[in-house]
Design a protein around this motif. Structure first.
Motif, PDB file in Angstrom:
ATOM      1  N   ALA A   1      32.942  45.531  72.568  1.00 52.20           N
ATOM      2  CA  ALA A   1      33.775  46.291  73.475  1.00 52.20           C
ATOM      3  C   ALA A   1      33.322  47.713  73.216  1.00 52.20           C
ATOM      4  O   ALA A   1      32.761  48.033  72.220  1.00 52.20           O
ATOM      5  CB  ALA A   1      35.269  46.269  73.109  1.00 52.20           C
TER       6      ALA A   1
ATOM      7  N   SER B   1      34.242  52.173  74.127  1.00 49.67           N
ATOM      8  CA  SER B   1      35.095  53.064  74.688  1.00 49.67           C
ATOM      9  C   SER B   1      34.643  53.977  75.604  1.00 49.67           C
ATOM     10  O   SER B   1      33.510  53.723  75.807  1.00 49.67           O
ATOM     11  CB  SER B   1      35.990  53.864  73.460  1.00 49.67           C
ATOM     12  OG  SER B   1      34.782  54.817  73.246  1.00 49.67           O
TER      13      SER B   1
ATOM     14  N   ALA C   1      39.785  51.185  75.764  1.00 49.67           N
ATOM     15  CA  ALA C   1      38.613  50.294  75.062  1.00 49.67           C
ATOM     16  C   ALA C   1      38.473  49.274  76.516  1.00 49.67           C
ATOM     17  O   ALA C   1      39.357  48.723  77.122  1.00 49.67           O
ATOM     18  CB  ALA C   1      39.237  49.482  74.069  1.00 49.67           C
ATOM     19  N   THR C   2      37.096  48.736  76.420  1.00 50.00           N
ATOM     20  CA  THR C   2      37.019  47.827  77.637  1.00 50.00           C
ATOM     21  C   THR C   2      35.978  46.753  77.033  1.00 50.00           C
ATOM     22  O   THR C   2      34.984  47.008  76.450  1.00 50.00           O
ATOM     23  CB  THR C   2      36.089  48.579  78.789  1.00 50.00           C
ATOM     24  OG1 THR C   2      36.922  49.730  79.390  1.00 50.00           O
ATOM     25  CG2 THR C   2      35.785  47.566  79.893  1.00 50.00           C
ATOM     26  N   PRO C   3      36.583  45.685  77.414  1.00 51.09           N
ATOM     27  CA  PRO C   3      35.526  44.385  76.943  1.00 51.09           C
ATOM     28  C   PRO C   3      34.316  44.426  77.393  1.00 51.09           C
ATOM     29  O   PRO C   3      34.009  44.896  78.755  1.00 51.09           O
ATOM     30  CB  PRO C   3      36.065  43.199  77.374  1.00 51.09           C
ATOM     31  CG  PRO C   3      37.557  43.477  77.841  1.00 51.09           C
ATOM     32  CD  PRO C   3      37.332  44.901  78.038  1.00 51.09           C
ATOM     33  N   MET C   4      33.042  44.536  76.699  1.00 47.56           N
ATOM     34  CA  MET C   4      31.807  44.574  77.509  1.00 47.56           C
ATOM     35  C   MET C   4      31.106  43.434  77.406  1.00 47.56           C
ATOM     36  O   MET C   4      30.429  42.984  78.743  1.00 47.56           O
ATOM     37  CB  MET C   4      30.881  45.487  76.350  1.00 47.56           C
ATOM     38  CG  MET C   4      29.537  46.198  76.856  1.00 47.56           C
ATOM     39  SD  MET C   4      28.986  47.327  75.934  1.00 47.56           S
ATOM     40  CE  MET C   4      28.150  46.403  74.705  1.00 47.56           C
TER      41      MET C   4
ATOM     42  N   SER D   1      35.366  34.875  77.805  1.00 49.11           N
ATOM     43  CA  SER D   1      35.503  36.133  77.519  1.00 49.11           C
ATOM     44  C   SER D   1      36.429  36.546  76.334  1.00 49.11           C
ATOM     45  O   SER D   1      36.478  37.745  75.939  1.00 49.11           O
ATOM     46  CB  SER D   1      36.299  36.624  78.688  1.00 49.11           C
ATOM     47  OG  SER D   1      37.335  36.086  78.804  1.00 49.11           O
TER      48      SER D   1
ATOM     49  N   ALA E   1      35.057  39.079  73.680  1.00 45.78           N
ATOM     50  CA  ALA E   1      34.697  40.528  74.046  1.00 45.78           C
ATOM     51  C   ALA E   1      36.205  41.083  74.345  1.00 45.78           C
ATOM     52  O   ALA E   1      36.337  42.202  73.774  1.00 45.78           O
ATOM     53  CB  ALA E   1      34.051  40.583  75.455  1.00 45.78           C
ATOM     54  N   VAL E   2      37.223  40.306  74.492  1.00 46.26           N
ATOM     55  CA  VAL E   2      38.639  40.757  74.614  1.00 46.26           C
ATOM     56  C   VAL E   2      39.122  41.099  73.217  1.00 46.26           C
ATOM     57  O   VAL E   2      39.572  41.954  73.140  1.00 46.26           O
ATOM     58  CB  VAL E   2      39.448  39.894  75.486  1.00 46.26           C
ATOM     59  CG1 VAL E   2      41.072  40.326  75.256  1.00 46.26           C
ATOM     60  CG2 VAL E   2      39.281  39.815  76.743  1.00 46.26           C
TER      61      VAL E   2
ATOM     62  N   ALA F   1      37.866  44.243  72.275  1.00 40.52           N
ATOM     63  CA  ALA F   1      38.436  45.371  72.930  1.00 40.52           C
ATOM     64  C   ALA F   1      39.744  45.661  71.980  1.00 40.52           C
ATOM     65  O   ALA F   1      40.411  46.924  71.896  1.00 40.52           O
ATOM     66  CB  ALA F   1      38.959  45.069  74.431  1.00 40.52           C
TER      67      ALA F   1
ATOM     68  N   GLU G   1      40.909  48.976  70.583  1.00 38.49           N
ATOM     69  CA  GLU G   1      42.225  49.773  71.143  1.00 38.49           C
ATOM     70  C   GLU G   1      43.066  50.132  70.026  1.00 38.49           C
ATOM     71  O   GLU G   1      43.881  51.238  69.405  1.00 38.49           O
ATOM     72  CB  GLU G   1      43.258  48.892  71.906  1.00 38.49           C
ATOM     73  CG  GLU G   1      42.552  48.640  73.314  1.00 38.49           C
ATOM     74  CD  GLU G   1      43.273  47.902  74.059  1.00 38.49           C
ATOM     75  OE1 GLU G   1      44.371  47.128  73.473  1.00 38.49           O
ATOM     76  OE2 GLU G   1      43.025  47.759  75.360  1.00 38.49           O
TER      77      GLU G   1
END
Length: 138
Positions: A16, A18, A25-28, A118, A121-122, A125, A129
């Motif tokens: 993830a 920023s 924060a974004t899952p990548m 996913s 990745a979450v 994130a 966070e």
């Protein structure tokens, strides 16, 4: 400065990132790699591609706060990243219960067939966070 979070797993590793302000924060992505050296290469590549200035590796401590085998593996990953990313800080952050929280988030927003794809990745994130919040509150 962007910050990259790593949720290390022996088969799947979640990433993830920023935003540049260190606020969101974004899952990548999820890296599907079992080879340790290859995984390091892919994380280093993600750091460079995303102009990352700090890396946060999730530390899966035991529920009582002690260090277990998984935590030692994550520390090994962090140490290797410190060598490969000389000059870029690599820190560890407590990730207890982040996967549980990630499952909760994903189950609310994704179809059952897409959850597994996913979740890592979450989870990264969620780690990011929590880290961003802890830095903000210092």
């Amino acid at each position: 400065m962007r910050i990259l979070a790593v949720d290390y797993g022996e088969a799947r590793t979640g990433l993830a990132v920023s935003d540049y302000t260190g606020t969101i924060a974004t899952p990548m992505s999820v890296i599907h790699e079992k080879g340790f050296n290859k995984l390091i290469e892919k994380i280093v590549e993600a750091v460079k591609e995303n102009e990352v200035g700090e890396v946060v590796v999730g530390n899966p401590l035991n529920m009582d706060g002690t260090v277990g085998e998984k935590s030692r593996k994550c520390e090994r990953l962090a140490e290797r990243l410190r060598v490969e990313l000389a000059g870029i800080p690599v820190v560890m952050s407590d990730e207890r219960l982040t996967t549980v929280e990630a499952y909760s988030i994903v189950s609310q927003h994704r179809k059952r067939s897409n959850r597994r794809k996913s979740i890592d990745a979450v989870a990264a994130a969620v780690i990011l966070e929590e880290y961003l919040d802890s830095v903000k509150n210092k």
